[in-house]
Design a protein around this motif. Structure first.
Motif, mmCIF file in Angstrom:
data_model
loop_
_atom_site.group_PDB
_atom_site.id
_atom_site.type_symbol
_atom_site.label_atom_id
_atom_site.label_comp_id
_atom_site.label_asym_id
_atom_site.label_seq_id
_atom_site.Cartn_x
_atom_site.Cartn_y
_atom_site.Cartn_z
ATOM 1 N N GLY A 26 34.494 66.073 90.909
ATOM 2 C CA GLY A 26 35.886 66.389 91.198
ATOM 3 C C GLY A 26 36.078 67.805 91.716
ATOM 4 O O GLY A 26 37.029 68.072 92.464
ATOM 5 N N ARG A 27 35.193 68.728 91.338
ATOM 6 C CA ARG A 27 35.294 70.101 91.830
ATOM 7 C C ARG A 27 34.535 70.302 93.124
ATOM 8 O O ARG A 27 34.904 71.137 93.947
ATOM 9 N N THR A 28 33.454 69.556 93.312
ATOM 10 C CA THR A 28 32.614 69.744 94.492
ATOM 11 C C THR A 28 33.236 69.121 95.733
ATOM 12 O O THR A 28 33.209 69.722 96.814
ATOM 13 N N VAL A 29 33.811 67.924 95.593
ATOM 14 C CA VAL A 29 34.370 67.218 96.749
ATOM 15 C C VAL A 29 35.472 68.029 97.428
ATOM 16 O O VAL A 29 35.462 68.178 98.665
ATOM 17 N N PRO A 30 36.459 68.584 96.703
ATOM 18 C CA PRO A 30 37.471 69.403 97.397
ATOM 19 C C PRO A 30 36.873 70.609 98.110
ATOM 20 O O PRO A 30 37.318 70.972 99.203
ATOM 21 N N LEU A 32 33.835 70.883 99.423
ATOM 22 C CA LEU A 32 33.190 70.404 100.641
ATOM 23 C C LEU A 32 34.220 70.000 101.696
ATOM 24 O O LEU A 32 34.029 70.239 102.892
ATOM 25 N N LEU A 33 35.309 69.384 101.243
ATOM 26 C CA LEU A 33 36.355 68.973 102.177
ATOM 27 C C LEU A 33 37.011 70.187 102.831
ATOM 28 O O LEU A 33 37.242 70.199 104.055
ATOM 29 N N ILE A 34 37.301 71.221 102.038
ATOM 30 C CA ILE A 34 37.898 72.432 102.583
ATOM 31 C C ILE A 34 36.952 73.094 103.581
ATOM 32 O O ILE A 34 37.357 73.527 104.668
ATOM 33 N N GLY A 98 46.101 76.838 101.067
ATOM 34 C CA GLY A 98 45.911 78.288 101.025
ATOM 35 C C GLY A 98 44.501 78.688 101.408
ATOM 36 O O GLY A 98 44.292 79.670 102.137
ATOM 37 N N TYR A 99 43.515 77.938 100.950
ATOM 38 C CA TYR A 99 42.127 78.243 101.330
ATOM 39 C C TYR A 99 41.892 77.991 102.818
ATOM 40 O O TYR A 99 41.163 78.740 103.481
#
Length: 301
Positions: A26-30, A32-34, A98-99
């Motif tokens: 759940g933390r890695t996928v966002p 990588l997507l960003i 924001g990122y």
């Protein structure tokens, strides 16, 4: 073996097990997507510039659109138009956008420092918004990781809750063993030892907020030292004394949680005083920047 402080806070460091994999995903996928979207944006700007067009207009309007979305989120939160679950989803999207804004801003500034005073104002405003936003994200993550945030407790209730804990611990210290044998000879002074520990080490802790600097850095050492003292005395008292010390320890941990929450609420207020006003100031500067660019340009597209 765990120390007393580690045992007391084993629940605050997260659970091990199958849920750990889901949390990591759940933390890695966002992330990588960003990173993928940011890389795609930079590639698109490069392609746009290769077509003999000024790429600053493309990433500039990407910046403007994303900042407009961020402004809409601030307005919606300030007016209370979002339901709690919707607010959480939009807050998460607010962080992700924001990122992405960082990549768009770096591209728009052409990886260089500004030249004029107005550009420096824009650059400084964006950096301030970004750093305060990252700090706010870290603050929210830290509270969630510690699992010590109680959203139902407001800053106004903290003094009364501390006073209740202070009265409770005094009542526990003064509690008399109802099953004590009625003998002419005096028994061991277990209650006196507990009372002395409370008077010399714990009373001051319960009288007001404590260990603010330690809570800022997430340190449990001050509380751990108090818990170790309670555990050390536990080995020398009877069953009644152990029950009293166990109750005192529970109240001690709850008091530390309230102190931690007090620091969190203060940091949250400070963060909002920086992040929100600077965001609105950056919006105004950005609008002025757009007007100036189109007032002194022709054939931009």
């Amino acid at each position: 073996m765990r120390s007393a402080a580690q045992t007391a806070f084993v629940g605050t460091t997260g659970n091990r097990g199958p849920g750990l994999v889901r949390r990591l995903i759940g933390r890695t996928v966002p992330i990588l997507l960003i990173a993928t979207v940011a890389g795609g944006l930079l590639w698109l700007v490069w392609i746009y510039g290769s077509g003999l067009r000024d790429p600053r207009y493309l990433d500039g309007w990407v910046l403007a659109g994303a900042m407009g979305f961020q402004l809409g989120f601030h307005v919606a939160m300030a007016t209370g138009r979002l339901a709690p679950k919707s607010a959480m989803r939009w807050k998460r999207l607010h962080i992700y956008v924001g990122y992405l804004l960082i990549a768009a801003f770096v591209s728009h500034s052409d990886f260089a420092l500004p030249d004029t005073g107005f550009e420096w104002a824009l650059w400084s405003g964006f950096v301030a918004v970004t750093l305060s936003g990252v700090w706010g994200t870290y603050l929210a993550w830290f509270i969630k990781a510690r699992r010590r945030n109680d959203e139902e407790v407001s800053d106004d209730r903290l003094p009364s809750l501390r006073a209740e804990l202070s009265h409770e611990v005094e009542a526990v210290v003064a509690r008399i063993n109802p099953n004590a044998p009625q003998l002419a000879l005096p028994g061991l002074p277990h209650d006196a030892w507990i009372a002395d520990l409370y008077a010399t080490r714990l009373k001051d802790f319960f009288e007001g907020p404590r260990n603010a600097s330690a809570h800022v850095f997430g340190s449990q050492r001050p509380l751990g030292r108090l818990i170790d003292e309670i555990d050390s005395l536990t080995a020398y008292v009877d069953q009644h004394g152990r029950e009293k010390l166990a109750d005192i320890k529970s109240l001690l941990i709850e008091k530390d949680r309230l102190d931690f929450l007090s620091v969190y609420l203060w940091l949250n207020r400070v963060w909002l005083l920086v992040h929100v006003p600077v965001t609105y100031a950056l919006i105004v500067l950005s609008v002025a920047h757009i007007l100036v660019v189109y007032a002194f340009s022709s054939g931009a597209w």
